[in-house]
Design a protein around this motif. Sequence first.
Motif, PDB file in Angstrom:
ATOM      1  N   LEU A  42      -5.620   7.268   3.419  1.00 43.65           N
ATOM      2  CA  LEU A  42      -5.966   6.205   2.480  1.00 43.65           C
ATOM      3  C   LEU A  42      -4.984   6.114   1.318  1.00 43.65           C
ATOM      4  CD1 LEU A  42      -9.837   6.428   2.541  1.00 43.65           C
ATOM      5  CD2 LEU A  42      -8.429   4.498   3.282  1.00 43.65           C
ATOM      6  N   ASP A  43      -4.431   7.250   0.894  1.00 42.46           N
ATOM      7  CA  ASP A  43      -3.378   7.210  -0.127  1.00 42.46           C
ATOM      8  C   ASP A  43      -2.221   6.337   0.337  1.00 42.46           C
ATOM      9  OD1 ASP A  43      -4.608   8.901  -2.004  1.00 42.46           O
ATOM     10  OD2 ASP A  43      -3.614  10.699  -1.227  1.00 42.46           O
ATOM     11  N   ARG A  44      -1.814   6.502   1.589  1.00 44.81           N
ATOM     12  CA  ARG A  44      -0.692   5.723   2.130  1.00 44.81           C
ATOM     13  C   ARG A  44      -1.056   4.245   2.211  1.00 44.81           C
ATOM     14  NH1 ARG A  44       2.827   6.605   0.401  1.00 44.81           N
ATOM     15  NH2 ARG A  44       3.877   5.124   1.717  1.00 44.81           N
ATOM     16  N   GLU A  45      -2.238   3.952   2.741  1.00 45.36           N
ATOM     17  CA  GLU A  45      -2.673   2.554   2.863  1.00 45.36           C
ATOM     18  C   GLU A  45      -2.712   1.892   1.490  1.00 45.36           C
ATOM     19  OE1 GLU A  45      -3.377   0.728   5.565  1.00 45.36           O
ATOM     20  OE2 GLU A  45      -3.111   2.359   6.984  1.00 45.36           O
ATOM     21  N   CYS A  46      -3.270   2.603   0.529  1.00 47.13           N
ATOM     22  CA  CYS A  46      -3.444   2.050  -0.808  1.00 47.13           C
ATOM     23  C   CYS A  46      -2.090   1.830  -1.496  1.00 47.13           C
ATOM     24  CB  CYS A  46      -4.336   2.978  -1.633  1.00 47.13           C
ATOM     25  SG  CYS A  46      -4.899   2.232  -3.172  1.00 47.13           S
ATOM     26  N   ALA A  47      -1.219   2.820  -1.441  1.00 47.63           N
ATOM     27  CA  ALA A  47       0.106   2.669  -2.054  1.00 47.63           C
ATOM     28  C   ALA A  47       0.856   1.492  -1.435  1.00 47.63           C
ATOM     29  CB  ALA A  47       0.912   3.957  -1.905  1.00 47.63           C
ATOM     30  N   ASP A  48       0.763   1.364  -0.124  1.00 50.09           N
ATOM     31  CA  ASP A  48       1.470   0.279   0.561  1.00 50.09           C
ATOM     32  C   ASP A  48       0.941  -1.095   0.168  1.00 50.09           C
ATOM     33  OD1 ASP A  48       3.079   2.128   1.837  1.00 50.09           O
ATOM     34  OD2 ASP A  48       2.081   1.942   3.797  1.00 50.09           O
ATOM     35  N   ILE A  49      -0.379  -1.278   0.148  1.00 47.09           N
ATOM     36  CA  ILE A  49      -0.923  -2.594  -0.192  1.00 47.09           C
ATOM     37  C   ILE A  49      -0.693  -2.924  -1.661  1.00 47.09           C
ATOM     38  CG2 ILE A  49      -3.319  -1.853  -0.624  1.00 47.09           C
ATOM     39  CD1 ILE A  49      -2.302  -5.155   1.094  1.00 47.09           C
ATOM     40  N   CYS A  50      -0.770  -1.919  -2.531  1.00 48.85           N
ATOM     41  CA  CYS A  50      -0.502  -2.172  -3.953  1.00 48.85           C
ATOM     42  C   CYS A  50       0.936  -2.625  -4.165  1.00 48.85           C
ATOM     43  CB  CYS A  50      -0.779  -0.925  -4.795  1.00 48.85           C
ATOM     44  SG  CYS A  50      -2.530  -0.572  -5.012  1.00 48.85           S
ATOM     45  N   THR A  51       1.860  -1.960  -3.492  1.00 48.94           N
ATOM     46  CA  THR A  51       3.272  -2.333  -3.601  1.00 48.94           C
ATOM     47  C   THR A  51       3.497  -3.718  -3.013  1.00 48.94           C
ATOM     48  OG1 THR A  51       3.915  -0.011  -3.481  1.00 48.94           O
ATOM     49  CG2 THR A  51       5.624  -1.625  -2.994  1.00 48.94           C
ATOM     50  N   TYR A  52       2.865  -3.994  -1.894  1.00 47.07           N
ATOM     51  CA  TYR A  52       3.027  -5.312  -1.273  1.00 47.07           C
ATOM     52  C   TYR A  52       2.480  -6.419  -2.179  1.00 47.07           C
ATOM     53  CZ  TYR A  52       3.281  -9.074   2.021  1.00 47.07           C
ATOM     54  OH  TYR A  52       3.592 -10.274   2.611  1.00 47.07           O
ATOM     55  N   LEU A  53       1.307  -6.200  -2.744  1.00 53.41           N
ATOM     56  CA  LEU A  53       0.724  -7.208  -3.632  1.00 53.41           C
ATOM     57  C   LEU A  53       1.590  -7.398  -4.868  1.00 53.41           C
ATOM     58  CD1 LEU A  53      -1.424  -9.234  -4.455  1.00 53.41           C
ATOM     59  CD2 LEU A  53      -2.845  -7.311  -5.236  1.00 53.41           C
ATOM     60  N   GLU A  54       2.116  -6.317  -5.410  1.00 53.68           N
ATOM     61  CA  GLU A  54       3.022  -6.421  -6.559  1.00 53.68           C
ATOM     62  C   GLU A  54       4.215  -7.322  -6.213  1.00 53.68           C
ATOM     63  OE1 GLU A  54       5.720  -3.527  -9.439  1.00 53.68           O
ATOM     64  OE2 GLU A  54       4.370  -2.605  -7.993  1.00 53.68           O
ATOM     65  N   HIS A  55       4.789  -7.115  -5.051  1.00 55.13           N
ATOM     66  CA  HIS A  55       5.919  -7.938  -4.614  1.00 55.13           C
ATOM     67  C   HIS A  55       5.491  -9.386  -4.380  1.00 55.13           C
ATOM     68  CE1 HIS A  55       8.397  -4.279  -3.015  1.00 55.13           C
ATOM     69  NE2 HIS A  55       8.070  -4.178  -4.291  1.00 55.13           N
ATOM     70  N   ALA A  56       4.331  -9.579  -3.781  1.00 54.09           N
ATOM     71  CA  ALA A  56       3.843 -10.934  -3.513  1.00 54.09           C
ATOM     72  C   ALA A  56       3.651 -11.715  -4.814  1.00 54.09           C
ATOM     73  CB  ALA A  56       2.535 -10.876  -2.723  1.00 54.09           C
ATOM     74  N   ALA A  70      -8.027  -7.955  -0.245  1.00 52.68           N
ATOM     75  CA  ALA A  70      -7.784  -6.824   0.662  1.00 52.68           C
ATOM     76  C   ALA A  70      -7.387  -5.583  -0.125  1.00 52.68           C
ATOM     77  CB  ALA A  70      -6.695  -7.191   1.675  1.00 52.68           C
ATOM     78  N   CYS A  71      -6.536  -5.762  -1.107  1.00 55.27           N
ATOM     79  CA  CYS A  71      -6.086  -4.631  -1.920  1.00 55.27           C
ATOM     80  C   CYS A  71      -7.271  -3.990  -2.639  1.00 55.27           C
ATOM     81  CB  CYS A  71      -5.027  -5.104  -2.923  1.00 55.27           C
ATOM     82  SG  CYS A  71      -4.233  -3.770  -3.844  1.00 55.27           S
ATOM     83  N   GLY A  72      -8.144  -4.796  -3.177  1.00 53.07           N
ATOM     84  CA  GLY A  72      -9.320  -4.272  -3.867  1.00 53.07           C
ATOM     85  C   GLY A  72     -10.196  -3.434  -2.949  1.00 53.07           C
ATOM     86  N   ALA A  73     -10.369  -3.893  -1.726  1.00 53.93           N
ATOM     87  CA  ALA A  73     -11.185  -3.160  -0.762  1.00 53.93           C
ATOM     88  C   ALA A  73     -10.549  -1.822  -0.394  1.00 53.93           C
ATOM     89  CB  ALA A  73     -11.405  -4.006   0.492  1.00 53.93           C
ATOM     90  N   ILE A  74      -9.241  -1.822  -0.211  1.00 55.14           N
ATOM     91  CA  ILE A  74      -8.536  -0.581   0.141  1.00 55.14           C
ATOM     92  C   ILE A  74      -8.530   0.378  -1.039  1.00 55.14           C
ATOM     93  CG2 ILE A  74      -6.284   0.383   0.797  1.00 55.14           C
ATOM     94  CD1 ILE A  74      -5.896  -2.262   2.442  1.00 55.14           C
ATOM     95  N   CYS A  75      -8.289  -0.145  -2.246  1.00 58.39           N
ATOM     96  CA  CYS A  75      -8.320   0.705  -3.437  1.00 58.39           C
ATOM     97  C   CYS A  75      -9.704   1.335  -3.622  1.00 58.39           C
ATOM     98  CB  CYS A  75      -7.953  -0.098  -4.684  1.00 58.39           C
ATOM     99  SG  CYS A  75      -6.211  -0.519  -4.833  1.00 58.39           S
ATOM    100  N   GLU A  76     -10.734   0.554  -3.375  1.00 57.67           N
ATOM    101  CA  GLU A  76     -12.099   1.062  -3.499  1.00 57.67           C
ATOM    102  C   GLU A  76     -12.354   2.186  -2.494  1.00 57.67           C
ATOM    103  OE1 GLU A  76     -16.373  -0.936  -2.841  1.00 57.67           O
ATOM    104  OE2 GLU A  76     -15.114  -1.937  -4.344  1.00 57.67           O
ATOM    105  N   ALA A  77     -11.907   2.007  -1.263  1.00 59.59           N
ATOM    106  CA  ALA A  77     -12.081   3.039  -0.239  1.00 59.59           C
ATOM    107  C   ALA A  77     -11.305   4.303  -0.608  1.00 59.59           C
ATOM    108  CB  ALA A  77     -11.625   2.518   1.125  1.00 59.59           C
ATOM    109  N   ALA A 101      -8.925  -1.500  -8.147  1.00 57.35           N
ATOM    110  CA  ALA A 101      -9.894  -2.273  -7.368  1.00 57.35           C
ATOM    111  C   ALA A 101     -10.555  -3.322  -8.238  1.00 57.35           C
ATOM    112  CB  ALA A 101     -10.940  -1.340  -6.756  1.00 57.35           C
ATOM    113  N   GLU A 102     -10.937  -2.933  -9.462  1.00 53.53           N
ATOM    114  CA  GLU A 102     -11.561  -3.881 -10.376  1.00 53.53           C
ATOM    115  C   GLU A 102     -10.587  -4.999 -10.763  1.00 53.53           C
ATOM    116  OE1 GLU A 102     -13.518  -4.038 -14.831  1.00 53.53           O
ATOM    117  OE2 GLU A 102     -13.371  -2.107 -13.829  1.00 53.53           O
ATOM    118  N   ALA A 103      -9.355  -4.639 -11.057  1.00 56.92           N
ATOM    119  CA  ALA A 103      -8.349  -5.646 -11.424  1.00 56.92           C
ATOM    120  C   ALA A 103      -8.117  -6.623 -10.276  1.00 56.92           C
ATOM    121  CB  ALA A 103      -7.048  -4.962 -11.839  1.00 56.92           C
ATOM    122  N   CYS A 104      -8.087  -6.105  -9.054  1.00 54.94           N
ATOM    123  CA  CYS A 104      -7.886  -6.969  -7.894  1.00 54.94           C
ATOM    124  C   CYS A 104      -9.073  -7.903  -7.691  1.00 54.94           C
ATOM    125  CB  CYS A 104      -7.655  -6.122  -6.637  1.00 54.94           C
ATOM    126  SG  CYS A 104      -6.034  -5.362  -6.577  1.00 54.94           S
TER     127      CYS A 104
END
Length: 108
Positions: A42-56, A70-77, A101-104
């Motif tokens: 989950l650390d990997r999934e979360c870091a990846d989606i956060c970085t992707y959203l930042e770029h988006a 999606a990022c919020g859901a992964i961060c929450e998990a 997660a809250e910010a997302c």
Amino acid sequence: MATEQHAELIKTLHDCAAACNHCFDACLQEDDVKMMAQCIRLDRECADICTYLEHAITRNSPFVAELAKACGAICEACAEECSKHEHDHCKKCAEACAKCAEACRNVA
């Protein structure tokens, strides 16, 4: 510009990805790595989606709201999993993920 509008979210995403990367690396050093497998995953999934959203956000993607959901859901998990562990790096990661997660959710 979307980047200015989401400046605080970008910082939160960056901080969350950094906390997840640190937790990921620290979990690999734990004595019982197998017990930390879900946390590492989950650390990997979360870091990846956060970085992707930042770029988006910085490229003004029309899918920011959907990605933030999606990022919020992964961060929450990830926050939930990290909070199960007593390691300092997991506790700090759980805090960063919960905040992200809250910010997302506010953007989604």
